[in-house]
Enzyme design. Structure first.
Site, PDB file in Angstrom:
ATOM      1  N   HIS A   1      -7.607  -5.867  -9.895  1.00 42.07           N
ATOM      2  CA  HIS A   1      -7.292  -4.043  -9.776  1.00 42.07           C
ATOM      3  C   HIS A   1      -6.981  -3.963 -10.847  1.00 42.07           C
ATOM      4  O   HIS A   1      -6.228  -4.654 -12.542  1.00 42.07           O
ATOM      5  CB  HIS A   1      -6.113  -4.152  -8.989  1.00 42.07           C
ATOM      6  CG  HIS A   1      -5.750  -3.802  -8.199  1.00 42.07           C
ATOM      7  ND1 HIS A   1      -5.630  -4.148  -6.807  1.00 42.07           N
ATOM      8  CD2 HIS A   1      -6.054  -2.830  -6.966  1.00 42.07           C
ATOM      9  CE1 HIS A   1      -5.513  -3.763  -5.710  1.00 42.07           C
ATOM     10  NE2 HIS A   1      -6.096  -2.774  -5.930  1.00 42.07           N
TER      11      HIS A   1
ATOM     12  N   GLU B   1      -7.219 -10.712  -8.127  1.00 41.82           N
ATOM     13  CA  GLU B   1      -5.973 -11.442  -6.643  1.00 41.82           C
ATOM     14  C   GLU B   1      -7.529 -12.525  -6.201  1.00 41.82           C
ATOM     15  O   GLU B   1      -7.333 -12.854  -6.708  1.00 41.82           O
ATOM     16  CB  GLU B   1      -7.136  -9.962  -5.438  1.00 41.82           C
ATOM     17  CG  GLU B   1      -6.687  -8.496  -6.079  1.00 41.82           C
ATOM     18  CD  GLU B   1      -4.724  -8.008  -6.472  1.00 41.82           C
ATOM     19  OE1 GLU B   1      -4.359  -8.789  -5.790  1.00 41.82           O
ATOM     20  OE2 GLU B   1      -4.943  -6.861  -6.158  1.00 41.82           O
TER      21      GLU B   1
ATOM     22  N   CYS C   1      -8.633  -1.146  -0.799  1.00 41.12           N
ATOM     23  CA  CYS C   1      -9.386  -1.989  -1.662  1.00 41.12           C
ATOM     24  C   CYS C   1      -8.960  -3.801  -1.126  1.00 41.12           C
ATOM     25  O   CYS C   1     -10.142  -4.451  -1.014  1.00 41.12           O
ATOM     26  CB  CYS C   1      -8.362  -1.834  -2.850  1.00 41.12           C
ATOM     27  SG  CYS C   1      -8.196  -0.679  -4.323  1.00 41.12           S
TER      28      CYS C   1
END
Length: 215
Positions: A165, A78, A141
């Site tokens: 992820h 991310e 998250c």
């Protein structure tokens, strides 16, 4: 070098979460770095409290949070965390914020310090699908990615942190037709490759590579 790697417990009706299952199976050392493994609850705020205690105890150089992204085909480092809690479902303690800031005094968003392009390349070089993601969602998250960045901003400036992820496990998609999944061993292999890239790029910054998105 020491890397704190966290994985969430099961949530949303699933009996297993590939995040903590994969984290538990990581080697104790990767590319010379000590790997500290930590299970965290899928709970707003409490997850951050658990991580903060581990940071204070272990004093890691890096923090990598791992979470499940059901529906994604590959592992996705991310790029950014945003200052919003907006739960599609309640967390594991029944709390469901609907568009609330994580921290009133926090930045609108924080970018990761991790070499996400190098991570994605390393995972693909290991024979697994990977790409950089530009949204970690608005659930726990994104929450924990943002919280660790906030801690870095306010208390632990020497830490570098980020999030990755991972897909569902095959057993999670038995009753989810046409939903992608990945074997646990492959997820562990991919995370190991990503962590190795983090160590290899220490002090060098990220690689230059095409990982942008049009939308």
């Amino acid at each position: 070098m020491k890397i704190l790697v966290t994985g969430f417990d099961p949530f949303g009706g699933d009996k297993i979460n590939p995040a903590i299952e994969a984290v538990k199976r990581l080697p104790a050392e990767i590319n010379g770095a000590e790997i500290i493994k930590l299970e965290i609850p899928t709970v707003f705020n409490k997850s951050a409290e658990v991580v903060k205690k581990a940071i204070e105890k272990e004093k890691p150089d890096y923090v990598l949070n791992v979470g499940q992204a059901g529906g994604r085909f590959g592992l996705t480092p991310e790029r950014v965390a945003i200052n919003i809690n907006d739960g599609r479902i309640p967390d594991n303690e029944g709390y469901q914020p609907l568009g609330e800031p994580i921290h009133e005094d926090g930045e609108t968003a924080y970018f990761t310090q991790l070499p996400i392009k190098a991570e994605a390349k390393a995972i693909r070089d290991a024979g697994l699908p990977a790409s950089v993601s530009n949204t970690a969602g608005t659930y726990v998250c994104n929450h924990i990615m943002y919280q660790v960045q906030y801690m870095r901003d306010k208390e632990f400036p020497n830490i570098k942190a980020g999030f990755i992820h991972i897909p569902f496990l095959p057993e999670q998609v038995v009753n989810r037709p046409n939903t992608p999944s990945m074997a646990l061993g492959d997820i562990v292999k991919g995370l190991t490759a990503a962590l190795s890239a983090i160590v290899e790029r220490d002090g060098k910054g990220d690689i230059k590579a095409v990982e942008g998105a049009n939308h």
